[in-house]
Enzyme design. Structure first.
Site, PDB file in Angstrom:
ATOM      1  N   THR A  26     -19.003  -5.940  -7.983  1.00 23.24           N
ATOM      2  CA  THR A  26     -20.088  -5.601  -8.901  1.00 23.24           C
ATOM      3  C   THR A  26     -20.971  -6.825  -9.107  1.00 23.24           C
ATOM      4  O   THR A  26     -20.471  -7.944  -9.155  1.00 23.24           O
ATOM      5  CB  THR A  26     -19.507  -5.147 -10.253  1.00 23.24           C
ATOM      6  OG1 THR A  26     -18.751  -3.945 -10.056  1.00 23.24           O
ATOM      7  CG2 THR A  26     -20.602  -4.870 -11.274  1.00 23.24           C
ATOM      8  N   THR A  29     -25.212 -10.003  -6.237  1.00 16.84           N
ATOM      9  CA  THR A  29     -24.957 -10.398  -4.849  1.00 16.84           C
ATOM     10  C   THR A  29     -24.067  -9.378  -4.152  1.00 16.84           C
ATOM     11  O   THR A  29     -24.316  -9.013  -2.995  1.00 16.84           O
ATOM     12  CB  THR A  29     -24.318 -11.800  -4.788  1.00 16.84           C
ATOM     13  OG1 THR A  29     -25.087 -12.694  -5.591  1.00 16.84           O
ATOM     14  CG2 THR A  29     -24.299 -12.328  -3.367  1.00 16.84           C
ATOM     15  N   GLY A  97     -19.968 -11.599 -15.896  1.00 16.43           N
ATOM     16  CA  GLY A  97     -21.308 -11.572 -16.462  1.00 16.43           C
ATOM     17  C   GLY A  97     -21.878 -10.169 -16.538  1.00 16.43           C
ATOM     18  O   GLY A  97     -22.682  -9.854 -17.416  1.00 16.43           O
ATOM     19  N   GLU A 104     -12.555  -5.600 -11.924  1.00 15.75           N
ATOM     20  CA  GLU A 104     -12.651  -6.530 -10.797  1.00 15.75           C
ATOM     21  C   GLU A 104     -11.313  -7.212 -10.540  1.00 15.75           C
ATOM     22  O   GLU A 104     -10.879  -7.351  -9.396  1.00 15.75           O
ATOM     23  CB  GLU A 104     -13.737  -7.576 -11.070  1.00 15.75           C
ATOM     24  CG  GLU A 104     -15.148  -7.008 -10.973  1.00 15.75           C
ATOM     25  CD  GLU A 104     -16.227  -7.961 -11.456  1.00 15.75           C
ATOM     26  OE1 GLU A 104     -17.393  -7.735 -11.109  1.00 15.75           O
ATOM     27  OE2 GLU A 104     -15.910  -8.921 -12.194  1.00 15.75           O
TER      28      GLU A 104
END
Length: 227
Positions: A26, A29, A97, A104
């Site tokens: 996520t 980038t 962030g 994740e």
């Protein structure tokens, strides 16, 4: 900057082969990595199964017709590619962030290979300039907040549209303005023992490779874990 992120994302997609279970990260980038996987499925007939790390990435993957399973439907993940907000020289990082740190970390843990894609601005000598996200259950969140306040960690509840931000797992995020984290491993262990903390954004010695896009092109660094 966007071009650097795109370069890193496309490079990471080269590590994906037919038949793999792939973790889709996520962030700004990782977005380009997911786009490139979608292109390869459409144009090259790449055959993979993917698991996602957020509702945002799920929506992106569905739009690209990437076949998805939940993390509980697979035994392991061959490779996960994700972004990072800061990476130090010891391959520790801050993530979260975008608010997806729990999912994740859940996807990263059973991954045979874990890769971060970043632009060179994310490389730091010591972690901490980027606020450290800590995901907490809603019940008792103020207690945890006050504990962090007493410890001098300068906490703030993350907000979105004037309301407290709620993660995909229905938790709050407290961001800690630490400036510098001298010992990320010890600090991560400290946070692990705080009742009410679900997860934190310190990803210590988890990553195998870091793909860095900069003015001199794309560089790949391999950690001790990845060798």
């Amino acid at each position: 900057m966007e071009n650097l992120k795109k370069m890193a994302g496309i490079k990471a997609a080269e590590f994906v082969k037919d038949g793999m279970v792939v973790g889709l990260g996520t962030g700004s980038t990782a977005y380009y990595f997911v786009e490139e996987i979608g292109r390869r499925i459409k144009e090259e007939g790449l055959q993979i199964i993917a698991v996602t790390t957020s509702s945002v990435t799920t929506k992106q993957a569905e739009g690209l017709n990437i076949p998805l399973k939940s993390i509980d439907q697979v035994d392991f993940v061959d490779v996960t590619v994700d972004g990072a907000d800061e990476v130090d020289s010891q391959f520790n990082g801050i993530k979260g962030g975008g608010g997806a740190l729990l999912m994740e970390k859940v996807v990263a843990t059973p991954s045979k290979e874990y890769i971060w894609v970043v632009d060179e601005s994310k490389l730091v000598e010591k972690l901490g300039a980027f606020k450290l996200p800590v995901e907490v259950v809603q019940y008792g969140a103020e207690q945890v907040f006050r504990r962090f306040e007493r410890a001098g960690y300068k906490p703030s509840f993350r907000e979105k549209d004037g309301q407290r931000f709620v993660t995909d797992m229905q938790n709050f995020i407290i961001d800690l303005a630490l400036d510098v984290i001298e010992n990320p491993i010890a600090f991560g262990q400290e946070l692990d023992h705080v009742v009410g903390v679900v997860e934190h954004g310190l990803f210590n010695q988890m990553v195998d490779k870091v793909i860095v896009a900069g003015r001199d092109g794309v560089q790949i660094s391999t950690s001790k874990k990845g060798k």
